[in-house]
Design an enzyme around this catalytic site. Structure first.
Site, PDB file in Angstrom:
ATOM      1  N   VAL A   5       0.900  -1.149   0.000  1.00 29.47           N
ATOM      2  CA  VAL A   5       0.000   0.000   0.000  1.00 29.47           C
ATOM      3  C   VAL A   5       0.943   1.203   0.000  1.00 29.47           C
ATOM      4  CG1 VAL A   5      -1.796   1.260   1.263  1.00 29.47           C
ATOM      5  CG2 VAL A   5      -1.849  -1.248   1.174  1.00 29.47           C
ATOM      6  N   PRO A   6       1.087   1.852  -1.153  1.00 29.83           N
ATOM      7  CA  PRO A   6       2.230   2.753  -1.397  1.00 29.83           C
ATOM      8  C   PRO A   6       2.180   4.123  -0.734  1.00 29.83           C
ATOM      9  CG  PRO A   6       0.798   2.728  -3.299  1.00 29.83           C
ATOM     10  CD  PRO A   6       0.232   1.715  -2.333  1.00 29.83           C
ATOM     11  N   CYS A   7       2.293   4.158   0.575  1.00 28.81           N
ATOM     12  CA  CYS A   7       2.335   5.439   1.278  1.00 28.81           C
ATOM     13  C   CYS A   7       3.607   6.215   0.958  1.00 28.81           C
ATOM     14  CB  CYS A   7       2.178   5.224   2.780  1.00 28.81           C
ATOM     15  SG  CYS A   7       3.408   4.150   3.516  1.00 28.81           S
ATOM     16  N   HIS A   8       4.624   5.525   0.439  1.00 25.50           N
ATOM     17  CA  HIS A   8       5.870   6.206   0.081  1.00 25.50           C
ATOM     18  C   HIS A   8       5.674   7.173  -1.091  1.00 25.50           C
ATOM     19  CE1 HIS A   8       5.776   2.478  -2.348  1.00 25.50           C
ATOM     20  NE2 HIS A   8       6.396   3.188  -3.271  1.00 25.50           N
TER      21      HIS A   8
END
Length: 166
Positions: A132-135
């Site tokens: 889950v690409p919070c970056h």
């Protein structure tokens, strides 16, 4: 966060350091770099390195870090978050590899433009680093801001995806 009592976990040595992966009967429920903020207490979980979802997640993470995969195809269990956190985490899944957005734009995209601080807190509590690409969320000026796994990892993940950084 409330975790399913049937959660199982394994550990994996990835190219950016050791990681803990967790799954429930509904799907992958966590991916954390060891030592990151908001990491899990896995003392009540059963170690199960042969769990099919965990094995599939490791295979896909290996492909991702080798530059051979951009999207994850895994069943996800985000039920440990509040309804608002789940809404934010779902919105993160819509940010394409190599793209970035700001906290303000993401807050507006979910229909809560005044909830930037709450959105930032939910992004920071994302239980599935990388998957889950919070970056992919940056400051309003394009700056690298907070990442529970560390800004060096955030920079490396964005570079791996070919994101343009200011």
């Amino acid at each position: 966060m409330k975790h399913d009592p049937l959660t199982v976990f394994t550990t994996w040595q990835g190219p950016m350091g050791a990681m803990t992966l967790a799954a429930t009967p509904r799907g992958l429920s966590g991916v954390w770099f060891d030592g990151q903020r908001h990491g899990p207490d896995r003392s009540a979980w059963r170690h199960d390195p042969d769990h099919p979802v965990l094995r599939q997640a490791i295979e896909q993470l290996t492909q991702y870090f080798a530059g051979q995969r951009q999207h994850f195809e895994l069943p996800l269990d985000l039920s440990m978050g509040t309804p608002f956190q789940q809404q934010v985490w779902q919105a993160l899944l819509g940010i394409a590899p190599g793209a970035t957005t700001s906290y303000g734009r993401l807050s507006a995209a979910i229909g809560k433009p005044a909830a930037v601080r709450a959105l930032g807190a939910a992004v920071g509590r994302n239980p599935m680093s990388v998957v889950v690409p919070c970056h992919r969320v940056l400051g309003s000026d394009g700056s690298l801001t907070g990442y529970a796994g560390g800004l060096d990892r955030k920079t490396a993940l964005l570079s791996l995806e070919g994101a343009t950084l200011v």
